[in-house]
Design a protein around this motif. Structure first.
Motif, short mmCIF file in Angstrom:
data_model
loop_
_atom_site.label_atom_id
_atom_site.label_comp_id
_atom_site.label_asym_id
_atom_site.label_seq_id
_atom_site.Cartn_x
_atom_site.Cartn_y
_atom_site.Cartn_z
N LYS A 133 0.81 -1.22 0.00
CA LYS A 133 0.00 0.00 0.00
C LYS A 133 0.84 1.27 0.00
O LYS A 133 0.29 2.37 -0.02
N TRP A 136 0.55 3.76 -3.08
CA TRP A 136 -0.82 4.28 -3.05
C TRP A 136 -0.98 5.31 -1.94
O TRP A 136 -1.57 6.38 -2.14
N GLY A 139 0.61 8.50 -2.81
CA GLY A 139 -0.23 9.20 -3.77
C GLY A 139 -1.36 9.94 -3.08
O GLY A 139 -1.72 11.06 -3.47
N ILE A 140 -1.93 9.33 -2.04
CA ILE A 140 -2.98 9.98 -1.27
C ILE A 140 -2.46 11.26 -0.62
O ILE A 140 -3.10 12.32 -0.66
N TYR A 267 -2.97 11.13 -7.28
CA TYR A 267 -3.61 9.90 -6.81
C TYR A 267 -3.47 8.79 -7.87
O TYR A 267 -3.14 7.64 -7.54
N THR A 268 -3.71 9.14 -9.13
CA THR A 268 -3.60 8.15 -10.20
C THR A 268 -2.18 7.63 -10.33
O THR A 268 -1.95 6.43 -10.52
N GLY A 270 0.05 7.44 -7.95
CA GLY A 270 0.30 6.53 -6.83
C GLY A 270 -0.34 5.18 -7.04
O GLY A 270 0.27 4.13 -6.76
N ALA A 271 -1.58 5.17 -7.56
CA ALA A 271 -2.28 3.90 -7.80
C ALA A 271 -1.60 3.10 -8.91
O ALA A 271 -1.40 1.88 -8.80
N GLN A 274 1.74 1.24 -8.14
CA GLN A 274 1.70 -0.05 -7.47
C GLN A 274 1.70 -1.21 -8.47
O GLN A 274 2.04 -2.34 -8.12
N ARG A 275 1.29 -0.91 -9.73
CA ARG A 275 1.10 -1.99 -10.70
C ARG A 275 2.04 -1.92 -11.90
O ARG A 275 2.24 -2.93 -12.58
N LYS A 278 7.57 2.23 -12.33
CA LYS A 278 7.48 3.66 -12.01
C LYS A 278 8.37 4.49 -12.91
O LYS A 278 8.08 5.65 -13.19
N SER A 319 2.63 14.55 -9.82
CA SER A 319 2.49 13.10 -9.97
C SER A 319 3.85 12.41 -9.93
O SER A 319 3.93 11.19 -9.75
#
Length: 403
Positions: A133, A136, A139-140, A267-268, A270-271, A274-275, A278, A319
């Motif tokens: 997490k 993410w 990013g929050i 936010y995007t 950060g999300a 994770q996948r 980077k 970002s």
């Protein structure tokens, strides 16, 4: 107090609000450019130098603040940051010379930022959030800072319009005091602050990072981020006035749009971080910035084109922050995350210094911002290229041999 568990929710709420206030207040400083310079009879370089110094001091003090926060916990560092923030705003309001103004806006608020923004808060997030997490959560926190930028722009413009720029700064000093209760909520238990896995001193961590090619490339790319965003943040308002758009609402809406769309962009990022790799996301962001700036310069300048430009830049604005800090945590671990993030951020702030100061310097000598816009485009392309070779694998450190 040592057995108190600091929850991720608490960190995200309180850390996010702290960053919202800290980043939000400073994001509106560009609105004070013309009122302050006209009131004192200063040229634009005087104002630009003060904000350039702010960014440089922020960057220079961030590794120190990060190292102290990693070693002793973040609360004391944050409290000093809040005190300097309030004092700096008061000095900005009362200054009658460029030197005094630079001491408040540049020196004091610059150091204050190192204790009230991303690197110190990210250090807490890195130690509290699980690896699954972490990006993410960063990013929050970055999105919260972005919301502050959106929120504070109309607030600061309204204050300038209704009570004048000086009283606006005094009011913002009072608002900065609301950071104090948020700081105490982020106090870490001693167990959390002391965790770190592989035993390593600060000096060893610093040498390891500086000798690592991934860290070097990440640092170089972050320089460009600082140059672009601070140049636009400081000089967009006077740029529009020079091009015939005297209504301050156009610049105010543009800066607010940057903050609003920055919420979604960070936010995007950060999300997605994770996948997806980077480094590819960072390369895309820097290249996209160059295309957006070029399009803004090539198309006819209107209020609508400015607002579209602001919205697109907002998506790309901060970002880079969760992605950059995420790579640092992934490669080097979280024990010295605040300090290492601060070292990379120093490069960002050298770029910020040049973006703010060079904009005023070149404008005063050429009567135009064109050259600085072109520099920003070229640097974006360079940053896109240097991020591509970065490897995101965690370092494998030798385990100490038992004697």
């Amino acid at each position: 107090m040592t057995d108190r568990k600091l929850s991720l929710t608490t960190v995200l709420v309180c850390g996010g609000l702290l960053v919202t206030l800290s980043m939000g207040i400073r994001h509106g400083f560009g609105l004070f450019n013309l009122p302050i310079t006209q009131a004192h009879g200063w040229n634009r370089e005087t104002f630009a130098f003060a904000l350039a110094l702010q960014n440089l001091m922020w960057g220079a003090s961030q590794p120190i603040a990060g190292a102290l926060a990693d070693k002793f916990g973040p609360v004391r560092i944050m409290l000093v940051g809040v005190a300097l923030y309030v004092a700096g705003l008061v000095v900005m309001a009362m200054a009658t010379s460029g030197t005094a103004f630079a001491s408040g806006a540049g020196l004091m608020i610059g150091i204050a930022q190192s204790g009230t923004t991303y690197s110190v808060v990210y250090g807490v997030i890195g130690r509290v959030a699980s690896a699954e997490k972490r990006i993410w959560a960063m990013g929050i926190a970055a999105a919260a800072g972005s919301f502050g930028q959106f929120l504070m722009i109309p607030v600061e413009q309204s204050l300038i319009s209704f009570v004048g720029w000086q009283n606006a700064l005094f009011t913002m000093a009072v608002m900065a005091c609301f950071m104090l209760p948020l700081v105490f909520a982020l106090r870490e238990p001693k167990v959390a602050a002391a965790t770190g896995g592989h035993h390593q001193t600060i000096a060893e961590a610093t040498r390891e990072a500086f000798g690592n090619r991934n860290f070097q490339l990440l640092t170089l790319g972050y320089f460009v981020c600082g140059f672009q965003v601070v140049f636009i943040g400081v000089h967009l308002t006077p740029y529009l006035k020079d091009r015939g758009f005297a209504d301050p609402k156009i610049a105010t809406v543009a800066l607010a749009l940057i903050g609003l769309f920055n919420v979604f962009g960070t936010y995007t990022a950060g999300a997605m971080g994770q996948r997806m790799p980077k480094r590819y996301l960072l390369s895309f962001i820097y290249l996209a910035r160059s295309f957006v700036i070029a399009g803004y310069l090539l198309l006819p300048l209107t209020a609508a084109s400015t607002w579209v430009f602001a919205a697109l830049m907002g998506l790309l604005w901060l970002s880079t922050v969760p992605l950059t800090n995420g790579i640092i945590a992934q490669v080097f671990g979280v024990k010295y995350l605040s300090m290492l993030s601060g070292v990379v951020f120093f490069s960002h702030q050298i770029g910020s210094f040049l973006g703010a100061w060079l904009g005023g310097f070149l404008f005063d000598r050429t009567g135009s911002y064109d050259l600085v816009w072109f520099i920003a485009i070229g640097l974006g392309v360079m940053a896109a290229l240097v991020n591509l070779p970065i490897r995101e694998q965690a370092l494998v450190r030798p385990q100490p041999v038992a004697v």
